[in-house]
Scaffold this motif. Sequence first.
Motif, PDB file in Angstrom:
ATOM      1  N   UNK A 145       0.808  -1.225   0.000  1.00  0.00           N
ATOM      2  CA  UNK A 145       0.000   0.000   0.000  1.00  0.00           C
ATOM      3  C   UNK A 145       0.834   1.264   0.000  1.00  0.00           C
ATOM      4  N   UNK A 146       2.132   1.148   0.270  1.00  0.00           N
ATOM      5  CA  UNK A 146       2.990   2.337   0.287  1.00  0.00           C
ATOM      6  C   UNK A 146       3.508   2.712  -1.087  1.00  0.00           C
ATOM      7  N   UNK A 147       3.297   1.872  -2.091  1.00  0.00           N
ATOM      8  CA  UNK A 147       3.876   2.140  -3.416  1.00  0.00           C
ATOM      9  C   UNK A 147       3.443   3.500  -3.969  1.00  0.00           C
ATOM     10  N   UNK A 148       2.151   3.812  -4.032  1.00  0.00           N
ATOM     11  CA  UNK A 148       1.797   5.133  -4.591  1.00  0.00           C
ATOM     12  C   UNK A 148       2.296   6.293  -3.742  1.00  0.00           C
ATOM     13  N   UNK A 149       2.375   6.109  -2.433  1.00  0.00           N
ATOM     14  CA  UNK A 149       2.873   7.175  -1.565  1.00  0.00           C
ATOM     15  C   UNK A 149       4.330   7.482  -1.869  1.00  0.00           C
ATOM     16  N   UNK A 150       5.130   6.460  -2.080  1.00  0.00           N
ATOM     17  CA  UNK A 150       6.556   6.655  -2.338  1.00  0.00           C
ATOM     18  C   UNK A 150       6.772   7.341  -3.686  1.00  0.00           C
ATOM     19  N   UNK A 151       6.051   6.898  -4.698  1.00  0.00           N
ATOM     20  CA  UNK A 151       6.198   7.527  -6.011  1.00  0.00           C
ATOM     21  C   UNK A 151       5.697   8.973  -5.972  1.00  0.00           C
ATOM     22  N   UNK A 152       4.632   9.212  -5.245  1.00  0.00           N
ATOM     23  CA  UNK A 152       4.111  10.575  -5.147  1.00  0.00           C
ATOM     24  C   UNK A 152       5.141  11.507  -4.511  1.00  0.00           C
ATOM     25  N   UNK A 153       5.793  11.042  -3.461  1.00  0.00           N
ATOM     26  CA  UNK A 153       6.811  11.867  -2.816  1.00  0.00           C
ATOM     27  C   UNK A 153       7.945  12.185  -3.780  1.00  0.00           C
ATOM     28  N   UNK A 154       8.419  11.188  -4.516  1.00  0.00           N
ATOM     29  CA  UNK A 154       9.516  11.419  -5.458  1.00  0.00           C
ATOM     30  C   UNK A 154       9.104  12.429  -6.521  1.00  0.00           C
ATOM     31  N   UNK A 155       7.879  12.343  -7.013  1.00  0.00           N
ATOM     32  CA  UNK A 155       7.420  13.272  -8.044  1.00  0.00           C
ATOM     33  C   UNK A 155       7.318  14.693  -7.495  1.00  0.00           C
ATOM     34  N   UNK A 156       6.919  14.816  -6.242  1.00  0.00           N
ATOM     35  CA  UNK A 156       6.843  16.146  -5.638  1.00  0.00           C
ATOM     36  C   UNK A 156       8.232  16.757  -5.461  1.00  0.00           C
ATOM     37  N   UNK A 157       9.180  15.957  -5.011  1.00  0.00           N
ATOM     38  CA  UNK A 157      10.534  16.475  -4.813  1.00  0.00           C
ATOM     39  C   UNK A 157      11.152  16.881  -6.149  1.00  0.00           C
ATOM     40  N   UNK A 158      10.972  16.053  -7.181  1.00  0.00           N
ATOM     41  CA  UNK A 158      11.513  16.405  -8.491  1.00  0.00           C
ATOM     42  C   UNK A 158      10.845  17.663  -9.045  1.00  0.00           C
ATOM     43  N   UNK A 159       9.541  17.790  -8.844  1.00  0.00           N
ATOM     44  CA  UNK A 159       8.846  18.999  -9.299  1.00  0.00           C
ATOM     45  C   UNK A 159       9.404  20.236  -8.602  1.00  0.00           C
ATOM     46  N   UNK A 160       9.682  20.113  -7.306  1.00  0.00           N
ATOM     47  CA  UNK A 160      10.235  21.238  -6.568  1.00  0.00           C
ATOM     48  C   UNK A 160      11.634  21.596  -7.018  1.00  0.00           C
ATOM     49  N   UNK A 161      12.461  20.583  -7.258  1.00  0.00           N
ATOM     50  CA  UNK A 161      13.831  20.842  -7.699  1.00  0.00           C
ATOM     51  C   UNK A 161      13.836  21.522  -9.068  1.00  0.00           C
ATOM     52  N   UNK A 162      13.028  20.994  -9.975  1.00  0.00           N
ATOM     53  CA  UNK A 162      12.955  21.583 -11.311  1.00  0.00           C
ATOM     54  C   UNK A 162      12.359  22.987 -11.274  1.00  0.00           C
ATOM     55  N   UNK A 163      11.386  23.206 -10.400  1.00  0.00           N
ATOM     56  CA  UNK A 163      10.753  24.519 -10.289  1.00  0.00           C
ATOM     57  C   UNK A 163      11.769  25.580  -9.870  1.00  0.00           C
ATOM     58  N   UNK A 164      12.679  25.217  -8.999  1.00  0.00           N
ATOM     59  CA  UNK A 164      13.683  26.191  -8.565  1.00  0.00           C
ATOM     60  C   UNK A 164      14.649  26.530  -9.692  1.00  0.00           C
ATOM     61  N   UNK A 165      14.922  25.556 -10.575  1.00  0.00           N
ATOM     62  CA  UNK A 165      15.731  25.880 -11.752  1.00  0.00           C
ATOM     63  C   UNK A 165      14.997  26.857 -12.660  1.00  0.00           C
TER      64      UNK A 165
END
Length: 472
Positions: free
Chosen positions: A419-439
């Motif tokens: 049940x944690x699979x979507x939670x883990x992928x969601x977190x990674x997508x949020x972090x990548x979105x934040x990193x790219x947004x700062x660029x």
Amino acid sequence: MKRLRLHDDRALPLDPAARDIAREIYAATRSLPLVCMHGHVDAAVLADDEPFPDPAAMFITGDHYVTRLIHAAGVPLEWLGVGDGPDVERDPRRIWRTFCEHWHLFRGTPSRFWLTHELVEVFGVDRAPSPGTADLLYDELCERLAESRFRPQALFERFGIEVLATTDAALADLAAHRRLAEDGWGARVIPTFRPDSLVQLGHPGWAGEVAELGRRTGVDTATYDGYLAALRQRRQDFVAAGALATDHGHESAGSEPLPAQEARRIYAAALRGQIGAAEQAAFAGHMLFEFARMSCADGLVLQLHPGVLRNHHAGMLRRFGPDRGFDIPVATEFTRALRPLLEAFGHEPRFRMVVFTVDETSYSRELAPLAGVYPALHLGAPWWFLDSPGGLRRFREAVTDAAGFYRTAGFVDDTRAFASIPARHDLARRIDAGYLAELVAGHLLDLDEATETAIDLAYGIPRRLYQRADQA
């Protein structure tokens, strides 16, 4: 009564300008299919498609991310349902109560993020775990688990999983995968070949497992050459079952090949039980080189997870078995260790290798420069102690300068907790979105490029990297 809440902007940048951009980037990835190329969900769970028995089994007992932290507070693992002895708690409600009593221990950890996501997003409950809510929450979750929409295959579909790779011992019978294939799931749930126990010459059951390898393949493994032939045959069995990768949990990244006669000598000595630690390590490094050679032939992606001293406490291993949270990181050297392998195969078109680490110091110093020059080498996502908001962010900061985004391999959830699979992928997508947004906010990248990159990180890159070599 305290309620759990998932904030829309969780894990996104604090700066308002970057956060607005991150929202737009994340919106492009949040609903993409999940490509789960490395994990530890048992294929039988999906093949059987039986209801999960209770909340303790769903969230606690099989998840060493959860049990290890509660145990560190002085709670015996037996109280969490771990083990087989007479003192092991068998009442799932009592196990759940113990978990709820220690909910505060997860503050600030990635487990808190995942568990909150599971409870709120997956199961639709919002009572915060506590001694006072334990029974109410348990009963509410039991009601959910009894519904057909919470059975494994239904959750698989709801999570949007496109492909799920399990991790299977080299001697696994793959029966669950065959059943799934018969039901039309063969391309969606696939095995991964993990031969660790067959190359660890000091492993107490090694000789017996090598003999079983011979029986399963019909190849005489009494000789080193027969042993290699049997491993090649077993890999073909996995390929026939849909496998796209192998996985190797060596303690070091050593890959120095041995002369054939020396490999034969060490193998014969191991069968006699006359083997030392130095010879064990040399043979493991030699076999990593040989597995790379095999990957050039059969096209399986080679995944390497070095740098972990597994089963740190021998007594806990004897009592509870492996994978109970006692795998501890050690400093790992890659530049010299991988040089023999990369000199031999780093430019081979059919060879693809993904290296993971729990030693963050090696990201910018060694791994990113290596991946930034060798076509065969790709960087795996942070795992074990590093698959956290901070760890995922530090990974991007450490590797992007030397390797960019396209020498990484996509996110892997590396979980036993289904049940944690979507939670883990969601977190990674949020972090990548934040990193790219700062660029983008810093005028270092255009928004359309950032959005395209985010989509590739979440979906395109792992799909391309792990496709069959003859289709690449």
